[in-house]
Scaffold this motif. Structure first.
Motif, PDB file in Angstrom:
ATOM      1  N   SER A   4      -1.655 -34.583  49.495  1.00  0.00           N
ATOM      2  CA  SER A   4      -2.431 -34.063  48.364  1.00  0.00           C
ATOM      3  C   SER A   4      -1.618 -34.091  47.073  1.00  0.00           C
ATOM      4  CB  SER A   4      -2.953 -32.655  48.653  1.00  0.00           C
ATOM      5  OG  SER A   4      -1.900 -31.734  48.756  1.00  0.00           O
ATOM      6  N   LEU A   5      -0.303 -33.847  47.146  1.00  0.00           N
ATOM      7  CA  LEU A   5       0.521 -33.914  45.941  1.00  0.00           C
ATOM      8  C   LEU A   5       0.659 -35.360  45.463  1.00  0.00           C
ATOM      9  CD1 LEU A   5       2.031 -32.379  43.830  1.00  0.00           C
ATOM     10  CD2 LEU A   5       4.029 -32.327  45.322  1.00  0.00           C
ATOM     11  N   VAL A   6       0.743 -36.309  46.391  1.00  0.00           N
ATOM     12  CA  VAL A   6       0.748 -37.732  46.017  1.00  0.00           C
ATOM     13  C   VAL A   6      -0.545 -38.057  45.280  1.00  0.00           C
ATOM     14  CG1 VAL A   6       0.609 -40.107  46.898  1.00  0.00           C
ATOM     15  CG2 VAL A   6       2.301 -38.536  47.829  1.00  0.00           C
ATOM     16  N   ASN A   7      -1.671 -37.619  45.841  1.00  0.00           N
ATOM     17  CA  ASN A   7      -2.962 -37.899  45.208  1.00  0.00           C
ATOM     18  C   ASN A   7      -3.080 -37.240  43.846  1.00  0.00           C
ATOM     19  OD1 ASN A   7      -3.887 -39.588  47.241  1.00  0.00           O
ATOM     20  ND2 ASN A   7      -4.793 -37.921  48.402  1.00  0.00           N
ATOM     21  N   GLN A   8      -2.580 -36.026  43.689  1.00  0.00           N
ATOM     22  CA  GLN A   8      -2.602 -35.351  42.380  1.00  0.00           C
ATOM     23  C   GLN A   8      -1.740 -36.102  41.379  1.00  0.00           C
ATOM     24  OE1 GLN A   8      -1.278 -31.341  43.103  1.00  0.00           O
ATOM     25  NE2 GLN A   8      -3.161 -30.765  44.164  1.00  0.00           N
ATOM     26  N   THR A   9      -0.555 -36.534  41.815  1.00  0.00           N
ATOM     27  CA  THR A   9       0.362 -37.269  40.936  1.00  0.00           C
ATOM     28  C   THR A   9      -0.282 -38.575  40.476  1.00  0.00           C
ATOM     29  OG1 THR A   9       2.290 -36.318  42.042  1.00  0.00           O
ATOM     30  CG2 THR A   9       2.641 -38.356  40.789  1.00  0.00           C
TER      31      THR A   9
END
Length: 115
Positions: A4-9
């Protein structure tokens, strides 16, 4: 770092778009129609990104900070979640984005939001 942090980034980068071109639950991020980051459907514990060249990719692999990215050119690496600090992983994603964006035709770059 998590998926999810990859997708947010990735979502925060100008002109970035999400897709699942192979089906099955991949998170494939593109700019100008070209991939810059991928989280797989089966191996979901890391993200594949492009490096500036094969030497940089080999160095990251030799240092144990990355693995060879399956199915990608040798200039791509897979960074397992938890193998590097979040800040470094974010920087690797941003670097991959910049490399791919810079390789796009100038006319296409001009249509994208400023980076």
């Amino acid at each position: 770092m998590t998926r999810s942090l990859v997708n947010q980034t990735c979502a925060a980068l100008p002109g970035a778009s999400h897709s699942d071109p192979w089906g099955g639950g991949h998170d494939a991020w593109k700019v100008g129609g070209k991939l810059f980051a991928v989280v797989g459907a089966v191996e979901t514990n890391g993200v594949s990104v492009k490096c500036a060249d094969t030497d940089t990719a080999a160095l990251l692999i030799d240092l144990g900070r990355a693995q060879r990215a399956p199915y990608f050119h040798a200039s791509w690496v897979r960074i397992p979640f938890g193998s590097v600090e979040d800040a470094e992983l974010v920087e690797r994603i941003q670097t991959s984005y910049r490399l791919i964006r810079a390789s796009l035709p100038k006319k296409l770059q001009a249509t994208l939001a400023p980076s």
